[in-house]
Design an enzyme around this catalytic site. Structure first.
Site: not given
Ligand code: DNO
Length: 348
Positions: A198, A236, A263, A308-309, A322
């Site tokens: 990551h 990401c 991500h 992702d977030h 999340y």
């Protein structure tokens, strides 16, 4: 592409029953959370995650993360034993059907934000980062609790750890990463597991600590250390995209065959080293999500994807980044992007 969703285990308010109702959701991304970095995960704990996923019609093929112990990143005398433990985790996870392992090589802190509930014009709140604010923080005295801050350290332990890192500059961190990769990648290859590092979030040094998984040049350097297909990336977009100099569409295309996990999220640049997290669609932020997914599809990407977030919307509270709703919207948006781009490619 296989769409997945992060699940933090039995304590996660976003239950497997909810996750399975997101259209086209194929599996969960999870981990054993009660073993310290460096420890070996029990087969029982690993299989329990798998069974719970399966009972909800989901697969468990991606782990995020098997954390890399600080002693490995520091390259000290404890590293080789801990690397052996890491390899044992890979073997055990492979036995349970895991095909991809996400990890990072960020010293001390994982992802970092300066604000957890940044208010947005539509009433949502989201995570935000402002470098000026972070520069004013002192990790040794700050009482702030932020995602990415490992709260298991006492102040003294953190002080000692930061002191140990004074001897580790970027080149030393690269050398320590090399030792790790040369031991771990062959084991993962033998087990049929793709390793996916990551990127550093944000992709620049923080509190004087080195960060190296930050840009195109460094990703290229990383991939060439062990030039095997299973030595790959977690792409990401929110992490790499925090630096506007990173051309994500170009990088997505260039590295696609080595990207095992993506991500996908959007951010809005609001100043120099300043950004906030926004909803997933391209129109909501600074990143070209369509361009990134198209670059994946045009260049043979065949990995796992997860939204992702997410922001907190519709009054939801929970684990920052999340929650369920905004991430679920993200998942359906991304599924639609992939469907359109893939079909368009086939029907041409
Ligand atoms: C944050 C996550 C990171 C990520 C690790 C991977 O939301 O993307 O915490 O899981 O850096 O090792």
């Amino acid at each position: 592409m296989k769409m997945t969703f992060r699940w933090y285990g039995d304590d996660d308010p976003v239950t497997l029953q909810k996750i399975r109702q997101i259209p086209c959701m194929s599996g969960i991304v999870s981990a054993v959370y009660d073993v310290k970095p460096g420890g070996v995960w029990s087969m029982e704990s690993i299989l329990a995650i798998k069974q719970k996923a399966q009972a909800n019609g989901l697969v468990f093929e991606v782990v995020e993360s098997v954390p890399v112990a600080e002693d490995i990143k520091l390259g000290n005398e404890k590293a080789s034993l801990l690397i052996e433990n890491y390899c044992e985790n890979i073997r055990r996870l492979a036995k349970a059907g895991v095909k991809c392992i996400c990890y990072n090589f960020m010293p001390v802190f994982d992802w970092l934000r300066s604000e957890l509930e940044h208010q947005q014009p539509d009433g949502a709140n989201a995570l935000a980062f402002d470098n000026e604010t972070v520069l004013k923080m002192n990790p040794l005295t700050s009482e702030l609790s932020l995602p990415g801050w490992d709260e298991s350290y006492s102040k003294d332990a953190l002080k000692e750890l930061l002191h140990q890192y004074e001897a580790v500059d970027e080149e030393q961190l690269w050398r320590n990463l090399e030792v790790f990769l040369k031991a771990v990648i062959p084991v993962a290859k033998e087990c049929g597991v793709n390793m996916a590092i990551h990127p550093d979030d944000p992709p620049w040094g923080i509190f004087g600590l080195p960060r190296i998984i930050t840009n195109e040049k460094n990703l290229e350097r990383f991939l060439s250390i062990v030039d095997e297909p299973n030595n790959g990336l977690t792409f990401c977009t929110g992490s790499l995209g925090a630096n506007p100099d990173n051309d994500l569409v170009k990088m997505a295309g260039r590295f696609a065959p080595r990207i095992h996990f993506a991500h996908l999220r959007n951010i809005l640049h609001t100043g120099d080293k300043q950004f906030e997290e926004v909803a997933h669609p391209s129109a909501c932020g600074s990143l070209d999500m369509y361009g990134i997914v198209k670059a994946f599809c045009d260049n043979g990407f065949d990995g796992y994807v997860r939204p992702d977030h997410g922001r907190m919307i519709w009054g939801e509270t929970g684990r920052y980044g999340y929650g369920l709703y905004d991430r679920a919207l993200g998942a359906t948006y991304l599924t639609g992007l992939f469907e359109a781009i893939e079909r368009n490619g086939r029907e041409k």
